[in-house]
Design a protein around this motif. Structure first.
Motif, PDB file in Angstrom:
ATOM      1  N   ASN A 154      -3.189  41.740   0.303  1.00 36.73           N
ATOM      2  CA  ASN A 154      -2.045  42.338   0.800  1.00 36.73           C
ATOM      3  C   ASN A 154      -0.872  42.084  -0.447  1.00 36.73           C
ATOM      4  O   ASN A 154      -0.168  41.081  -0.374  1.00 36.73           O
ATOM      5  N   TYR A 155      -0.660  43.035  -1.311  1.00 37.78           N
ATOM      6  CA  TYR A 155       0.505  42.801  -2.336  1.00 37.78           C
ATOM      7  C   TYR A 155       1.894  43.459  -1.560  1.00 37.78           C
ATOM      8  O   TYR A 155       1.819  44.604  -1.215  1.00 37.78           O
ATOM      9  N   VAL A 156       2.931  42.485  -1.552  1.00 37.78           N
ATOM     10  CA  VAL A 156       4.099  42.570  -0.863  1.00 37.78           C
ATOM     11  C   VAL A 156       5.378  42.463  -1.444  1.00 37.78           C
ATOM     12  O   VAL A 156       5.213  41.852  -2.627  1.00 37.78           O
ATOM     13  N   TRP A 157       6.242  43.202  -1.446  1.00 35.11           N
ATOM     14  CA  TRP A 157       7.599  43.076  -1.676  1.00 35.11           C
ATOM     15  C   TRP A 157       8.320  42.075  -0.831  1.00 35.11           C
ATOM     16  O   TRP A 157       8.928  42.500   0.445  1.00 35.11           O
ATOM     17  N   ALA A 158       8.409  40.945  -1.134  1.00 31.34           N
ATOM     18  CA  ALA A 158       8.840  39.792  -0.226  1.00 31.34           C
ATOM     19  C   ALA A 158      10.351  39.728  -0.054  1.00 31.34           C
ATOM     20  O   ALA A 158      11.020  40.093  -1.074  1.00 31.34           O
ATOM     21  N   MET A 193      -5.020  38.059   2.458  1.00 36.33           N
ATOM     22  CA  MET A 193      -4.391  37.237   1.844  1.00 36.33           C
ATOM     23  C   MET A 193      -2.912  38.076   1.434  1.00 36.33           C
ATOM     24  O   MET A 193      -2.953  38.937   0.808  1.00 36.33           O
ATOM     25  N   MET A 194      -1.763  37.221   1.480  1.00 34.04           N
ATOM     26  CA  MET A 194      -0.464  37.799   1.254  1.00 34.04           C
ATOM     27  C   MET A 194      -0.221  37.587  -0.233  1.00 34.04           C
ATOM     28  O   MET A 194      -0.247  36.194  -0.677  1.00 34.04           O
ATOM     29  N   VAL A 195       0.315  38.375  -1.015  1.00 33.15           N
ATOM     30  CA  VAL A 195       0.725  38.013  -2.645  1.00 33.15           C
ATOM     31  C   VAL A 195       1.820  38.727  -2.763  1.00 33.15           C
ATOM     32  O   VAL A 195       2.040  40.015  -2.621  1.00 33.15           O
ATOM     33  N   ALA A 196       3.059  38.031  -2.868  1.00 40.12           N
ATOM     34  CA  ALA A 196       4.324  38.429  -3.356  1.00 40.12           C
ATOM     35  C   ALA A 196       4.365  38.723  -4.754  1.00 40.12           C
ATOM     36  O   ALA A 196       4.355  38.106  -5.832  1.00 40.12           O
ATOM     37  N   VAL A 197       4.309  40.112  -4.942  1.00 39.36           N
ATOM     38  CA  VAL A 197       4.450  40.591  -6.418  1.00 39.36           C
ATOM     39  C   VAL A 197       5.966  40.839  -6.718  1.00 39.36           C
ATOM     40  O   VAL A 197       6.277  40.559  -7.993  1.00 39.36           O
ATOM     41  N   GLY A 237       4.964  35.590  -7.013  1.00 38.21           N
ATOM     42  CA  GLY A 237       3.963  34.894  -7.610  1.00 38.21           C
ATOM     43  C   GLY A 237       3.260  34.134  -6.510  1.00 38.21           C
ATOM     44  O   GLY A 237       2.242  33.404  -6.681  1.00 38.21           O
ATOM     45  N   GLN A 238       4.060  33.859  -5.267  1.00 38.33           N
ATOM     46  CA  GLN A 238       3.427  33.074  -4.310  1.00 38.33           C
ATOM     47  C   GLN A 238       2.426  33.920  -3.461  1.00 38.33           C
ATOM     48  O   GLN A 238       2.578  35.120  -3.368  1.00 38.33           O
ATOM     49  N   HIS A 239       1.648  33.170  -2.874  1.00 38.36           N
ATOM     50  CA  HIS A 239       0.447  33.688  -1.786  1.00 38.36           C
ATOM     51  C   HIS A 239       0.152  32.623  -0.852  1.00 38.36           C
ATOM     52  O   HIS A 239       0.626  31.888  -0.937  1.00 38.36           O
ATOM     53  N   TRP A 240      -0.170  33.388   0.125  1.00 31.60           N
ATOM     54  CA  TRP A 240      -0.548  32.639   1.465  1.00 31.60           C
ATOM     55  C   TRP A 240      -1.258  33.497   2.337  1.00 31.60           C
ATOM     56  O   TRP A 240      -1.222  34.891   2.174  1.00 31.60           O
ATOM     57  N   PRO A 241      -1.989  32.761   3.438  1.00 34.88           N
ATOM     58  CA  PRO A 241      -2.836  33.799   4.349  1.00 34.88           C
ATOM     59  C   PRO A 241      -2.075  34.473   5.257  1.00 34.88           C
ATOM     60  O   PRO A 241      -1.180  33.818   5.682  1.00 34.88           O
ATOM     61  N   ASN A 242      -2.579  35.590   5.677  1.00 33.45           N
ATOM     62  CA  ASN A 242      -1.842  36.237   6.630  1.00 33.45           C
ATOM     63  C   ASN A 242      -1.873  35.307   8.000  1.00 33.45           C
ATOM     64  O   ASN A 242      -2.731  35.047   8.358  1.00 33.45           O
TER      65      ASN A 242
END
Length: 206
Positions: A119-123, A141-145, A129-134
């Motif tokens: 899950n590529y997100v606008w945090a 997997m959440m990925v802050a793009v 660059g950070q990532h974490w489990p939903n």
């Protein structure tokens, strides 16, 4: 006339997923989590885009499109946001709201527990660059793009991610294919409003 070899090479150059110029969302399916985010096409011809707005709601639209990651592993897209949800703990269920998400899904079929998503997100709160489990499922997997309010509200930002490399990095999976792509703008957990737009989603060679 193109030869069969040339046609195959051309086909492998890109796989269109969300090129909205034709002006139809008939190939996209909706899934509601809490009410419905408003998705609509705007603009004309090649400038047509998908706009999304939520008001305490959360629903996604997804398109099933098998993608050969060996040939076209890189997902490209453009997005913009009017603002972000700030001050949320995005790793918690109460803070799992994002102005814009693009996610790629490997469908487990009948073996639902084998489904995996990135899950590529606008945090709003996390750093790029950070990532974490939903927080709702360990299958995503959440990925802050992107992170934080846009530097220029209304400006388009171009992204590209090597999806095959990301699945190997985050899940230790060497995938040959993925099955679907989804888009979501959501506001249901913390409430509030958000608006975003998306265009030019496609897979291409590395």
């Amino acid at each position: 006339m193109l030869s069969l070899t040339a046609l195959a090479a051309t086909a492998a150059e890109r796989v269109d997923v969300g090129v909205f110029a034709p002006g139809s969302l008939t190939e996209w399916e909706s899934r509601s989590f809490e009410g419905k985010t408003d998705y609509r096409l705007s603009g004309d011809g090649e400038s047509r885009v998908l706009e999304a707005a939520c008001d305490g709601t959360a629903s996604a639209i997804a398109r099933r499109v098998p993608v050969d990651l060996k040939a076209t592993p890189v997902l490209h897209w453009q997005w913009r946001v009017d603002g972000v949800h700030e001050g949320l703990d995005e790793r918690s269920k109460a803070g799992d709201d994002f102005a814009a998400r693009v996610y790629v899904i490997r469908d487990g079929g009948l073996l639902k527990w084998r489904t995996r998503a990135i899950n590529y997100v606008w945090a709003g709160s996390s750093e790029a660059g950070q990532h974490w489990p939903n927080p709702f499922t360990d299958q995503a997997m959440m990925v802050a793009v992107q992170a934080g309010p846009p530097d220029d509200t209304g400006a388009w930002v171009s992204e590209s991610r090597n999806v095959r490399a990301d699945f190997e990095r985050f899940y230790d999976l060497d995938l040959d294919t993925v099955d679907a792509v989804a888009i979501m703008t959501d506001c249901d957990n913390a409430g509030g409003q958000a608006a975003a737009a998306y265009r030019n989603l496609y897979f291409a060679p590395e």
